[in-house]
Design an enzyme around this catalytic site. Structure first.
Site, mmCIF file in Angstrom:
data_model
loop_
_atom_site.group_PDB
_atom_site.id
_atom_site.type_symbol
_atom_site.label_atom_id
_atom_site.label_comp_id
_atom_site.label_asym_id
_atom_site.label_seq_id
_atom_site.Cartn_x
_atom_site.Cartn_y
_atom_site.Cartn_z
ATOM 1 N N GLN A 286 -37.938 21.762 -25.026
ATOM 2 C CA GLN A 286 -37.164 22.642 -24.143
ATOM 3 C C GLN A 286 -38.091 23.562 -23.347
ATOM 4 O O GLN A 286 -39.022 24.139 -23.924
ATOM 5 C CB GLN A 286 -36.201 23.485 -24.979
ATOM 6 C CG GLN A 286 -35.118 22.667 -25.665
ATOM 7 C CD GLN A 286 -34.010 22.257 -24.709
ATOM 8 O OE1 GLN A 286 -33.942 22.699 -23.574
ATOM 9 N NE2 GLN A 286 -33.133 21.397 -25.185
ATOM 10 N N TYR A 315 -28.053 12.555 -30.098
ATOM 11 C CA TYR A 315 -28.969 12.915 -28.998
ATOM 12 C C TYR A 315 -29.907 14.034 -29.468
ATOM 13 O O TYR A 315 -30.029 15.075 -28.831
ATOM 14 C CB TYR A 315 -28.178 13.386 -27.763
ATOM 15 C CG TYR A 315 -27.068 12.443 -27.347
ATOM 16 C CD1 TYR A 315 -27.315 11.445 -26.399
ATOM 17 C CD2 TYR A 315 -25.787 12.557 -27.889
ATOM 18 C CE1 TYR A 315 -26.298 10.580 -26.014
ATOM 19 C CE2 TYR A 315 -24.775 11.694 -27.515
ATOM 20 C CZ TYR A 315 -25.024 10.715 -26.575
ATOM 21 O OH TYR A 315 -24.018 9.862 -26.193
ATOM 22 N N GLU A 336 -31.378 9.489 -32.166
ATOM 23 C CA GLU A 336 -32.044 9.667 -30.866
ATOM 24 C C GLU A 336 -32.603 8.301 -30.465
ATOM 25 O O GLU A 336 -33.080 7.563 -31.304
ATOM 26 C CB GLU A 336 -33.149 10.730 -31.035
ATOM 27 C CG GLU A 336 -34.275 10.715 -30.035
ATOM 28 C CD GLU A 336 -33.849 11.003 -28.614
ATOM 29 O OE1 GLU A 336 -33.068 11.944 -28.384
ATOM 30 O OE2 GLU A 336 -34.277 10.248 -27.720
ATOM 31 N N ASP A 384 -25.528 16.645 -27.571
ATOM 32 C CA ASP A 384 -26.322 17.257 -26.495
ATOM 33 C C ASP A 384 -26.821 16.119 -25.600
ATOM 34 O O ASP A 384 -28.009 15.824 -25.558
ATOM 35 C CB ASP A 384 -27.501 18.035 -27.125
ATOM 36 C CG ASP A 384 -28.347 18.754 -26.096
ATOM 37 O OD1 ASP A 384 -27.944 18.831 -24.916
ATOM 38 O OD2 ASP A 384 -29.430 19.243 -26.464
ATOM 39 N N CYS A 411 -25.402 19.623 -20.021
ATOM 40 C CA CYS A 411 -26.222 20.032 -18.867
ATOM 41 C C CYS A 411 -25.568 19.580 -17.573
ATOM 42 O O CYS A 411 -26.166 19.654 -16.511
ATOM 43 C CB CYS A 411 -27.636 19.472 -18.997
ATOM 44 S SG CYS A 411 -27.702 17.688 -19.131
HETATM 45 N N1 SAH Z 1 -31.045 18.028 -28.484
HETATM 46 C C1 SAH Z 1 -32.396 17.858 -28.009
HETATM 47 C C2 SAH Z 1 -32.529 16.856 -26.852
HETATM 48 C C3 SAH Z 1 -31.454 16.829 -25.829
HETATM 49 S S1 SAH Z 1 -31.855 15.914 -24.379
HETATM 50 C C4 SAH Z 1 -32.984 19.186 -27.639
HETATM 51 O O1 SAH Z 1 -32.268 20.169 -27.483
HETATM 52 O O2 SAH Z 1 -34.187 19.280 -27.510
HETATM 53 C C5 SAH Z 1 -30.932 14.432 -24.613
HETATM 54 C C6 SAH Z 1 -31.607 13.431 -25.526
HETATM 55 O O3 SAH Z 1 -30.757 12.296 -25.616
HETATM 56 C C7 SAH Z 1 -32.939 12.914 -25.035
HETATM 57 O O4 SAH Z 1 -33.891 13.126 -26.050
HETATM 58 C C8 SAH Z 1 -32.705 11.407 -24.800
HETATM 59 O O5 SAH Z 1 -33.818 10.607 -25.108
HETATM 60 C C9 SAH Z 1 -31.556 11.117 -25.728
HETATM 61 N N2 SAH Z 1 -30.671 9.966 -25.420
HETATM 62 C C10 SAH Z 1 -30.332 9.471 -24.211
HETATM 63 N N3 SAH Z 1 -29.442 8.487 -24.344
HETATM 64 C C11 SAH Z 1 -29.200 8.332 -25.666
HETATM 65 C C12 SAH Z 1 -28.346 7.477 -26.437
HETATM 66 N N4 SAH Z 1 -27.579 6.566 -25.854
HETATM 67 N N5 SAH Z 1 -28.340 7.627 -27.785
HETATM 68 C C13 SAH Z 1 -29.130 8.555 -28.387
HETATM 69 N N6 SAH Z 1 -29.935 9.387 -27.709
HETATM 70 C C14 SAH Z 1 -29.980 9.284 -26.371
#
Ligand code: SAH
Length: 455
Positions: A286, A315, A336, A384, A411
């Site tokens: 972040q 995610y 993830e 997320d 977001c």
């Molecule tokens: N919660 C974390 C990251 C959020 S960003 C934080 O706050 O740091 C969203 C994340 O979703 C990214 O790391 C991306 O790689 C992942 N992502 C994207 N598509 C996805 C899917 N279909 N299944 C699981 N993760 C996914």
């Protein structure tokens, strides 16, 4: 049917600005037909020239202002508006916060959802907040420059004060740029595919003050490497790690896959809510640590965790939310899609002696179904997702696993509103006002957090 377009290219219009789009453009309307006008703000009266016309909308450019908004910043740095560093830099901060709240309110209203939106949680000091920078290195008018691209182009605008970045990062970029000039290291030339140094990435831990410099090169070659590294070590305060990253591809992706540690450690550390995270050059982390802590704390509060709950963090990235939540839960499961991120998450759990978090590589939409088949019964689901929002299958699986609470960190308000409607079809209700949290002051990004309960 031929649609009548009420304006033509080159036409000059004088009227009030009615709205501000999610991209930060002012909107003038002629018979409901919108003309998007960069830099114009709501309630301002402007004369604008139509620069481009399409069936559904047009673009315009302000020729002059008849009246200005009281929310306008007197003399914003044009380079910030042009480059996308601070596309809302012309709007006073309290008005930026209202703009973000209203964006969500308007989308909810369009979808006929009667849900309240709380005032946006802003920053006391809404600048110099970013802990990471990536800047291109180019040769312009006889010397090497670092800066930012003009919006929608690859034209570099030289900049020393980036305004929204940690000032030590700005300082570091200047030091590296001056060393590049001193040793006549060749900057990357995109058109010719020549030159050695493409860009500089700098990260600085908000709490740790550790600095990582990543020099992105076109090939393995980095002339004057020893002098460059020594110069950085001598001059950059808090320098902990210097990495060479090789990116031979002529694409917009800044970093390649290959890293060589030139000096110091392979990673730096920083903390979020008291948990230590290891950050490598390619890790997602972040960029606004102060607001991220407030965002996560709100998620923990909204989920009303008391140590007895089973939580899924879909995610999960490098596990930042999962690990922050683990202290307040019985067990946390994270999923993830990026394998390297899950490796980081597992290491971060170990280093912090957190034993009740389990991480899996996979697609949220598939893993949720697997967990459900295995009989996992979460009390709380935290999502997320990226901008495109949730896959329908995640929402279906959630409906069947029936967690008591769902916490949605978003977001992108457009996909959030779409997904909230789907959750309501699964028997969920929104029990608290949606809370926008300003993760990216001076930009148009809108982050928010919503909690739903089963009725
Ligand atoms: N919660 C974390 C990251 C959020 S960003 C934080 O706050 O740091 C969203 C994340 O979703 C990214 O790391 C991306 O790689 C992942 N992502 C994207 N598509 C996805 C899917 N279909 N299944 C699981 N993760 C996914």
């Amino acid at each position: 049917m031929k649609v009548k377009i009420p304006v033509h290219k080159g036409e000059e219009l004088t009227d009030q600005i009615e709205d501000l789009t999610y991209q930060g453009n002012g909107v003038m309307k002629v018979d409901h037909y919108p003309i998007f006008i960069p830099e114009a703000l709501p309630e301002e009266k402007v004369t604008a020239k139509v620069t481009k016309v399409t069936t559904n909308f047009a673009w315009g450019q302000v020729l002059n202002w008849q009246s200005k908004s009281s929310d306008r910043v007197a003399d914003p740095d044009q380079r910030y508006l042009q480059t996308g560093i601070a596309p809302l830099g012309h709007l006073k901060y309290p008005a930026q916060l209202k703009f973000k709240q209203k964006l969500i309110q308007d989308l909810l209203q369009k979808a006929h959802l009667a849900v309240d939106v709380a005032p946006t949680m802003g920053m006391d000091k809404p600048f110099q907040y970013r802990n990471k920078a990536q800047v291109p290195v180019r040769f312009i008018r006889g010397q090497v420059e670092t800066g930012f691209y003009k919006r929608g182009s690859h034209e570099l605008v030289p900049i020393e004060n980036f305004y929204i970045q940690d000032p030590v990062i700005d300082e570091t970029i200047k030091i590296v740029r001056d060393l590049i000039r001193q040793y006549h290291i060749r900057a990357y030339d995109e058109a010719k595919q020549t030159g050695d140094l493409k860009s500089i990435m700098v990260r600085r831990g908000y709490y740790s003050h550790q600095v990582m410099v990543v020099l992105v090169t076109r090939t393995t070659k980095l002339p004057h490497q020893a002098e460059l590294v020594q110069g950085i070590v001598d001059q950059v305060p808090g320098i902990t790690s210097i990495i060479q990253n090789i990116n031979s591809k002529p694409t917009n992706v800044v970093l390649g896959r290959e890293n060589h540690t030139l000096w110091g450690a392979e990673t730096i550390h920083d903390q979020l809510l008291g948990i230590d995270f290891t950050i490598s050059p390619l890790s997602f982390y972040q960029v606004n640590p102060q607001q991220t802590e407030r965002l996560y704390q709100t998620a923990i509060d909204y989920a009303e965790l008391d140590g007895n709950q089973t939580v899924i963090d879909a995610y999960c990235g490098i596990g930042t939310i999962s690990l922050a939540v683990a202290k307040h839960a019985k067990k946390v499961y994270g999923v993830e899609i990026v394998e390297a991120a899950i490796q980081d998450a597992k290491l971060n759990a170990q280093h912090n002696q957190i034993a009740n978090a389990e991480f899996v590589v996979g697609k949220a939409e598939e893993q949720m179904a697997k967990w459900q088949a295995q009989g996992l019964k979460p009390d709380v689901l935290i999502v997320d997702p990226p901008r495109k929002g949730l896959d329908e299958r995640v929402i279906e699986a959630a409906g069947q696993m029936a967690p008591q609470k769902i916490v949605y960190i978003s977001c992108n308000p457009a996909t959030l509103v779409r997904d909230l409607q789907r959750f309501m079809d699964q028997g969920y209700q929104i029990t608290k006002p949606i809370q926008p949290v300003d993760q990216f002051p001076q930009t148009t990004h809108v982050e928010s957090i919503t909690v739903m309960s089963r009725s």
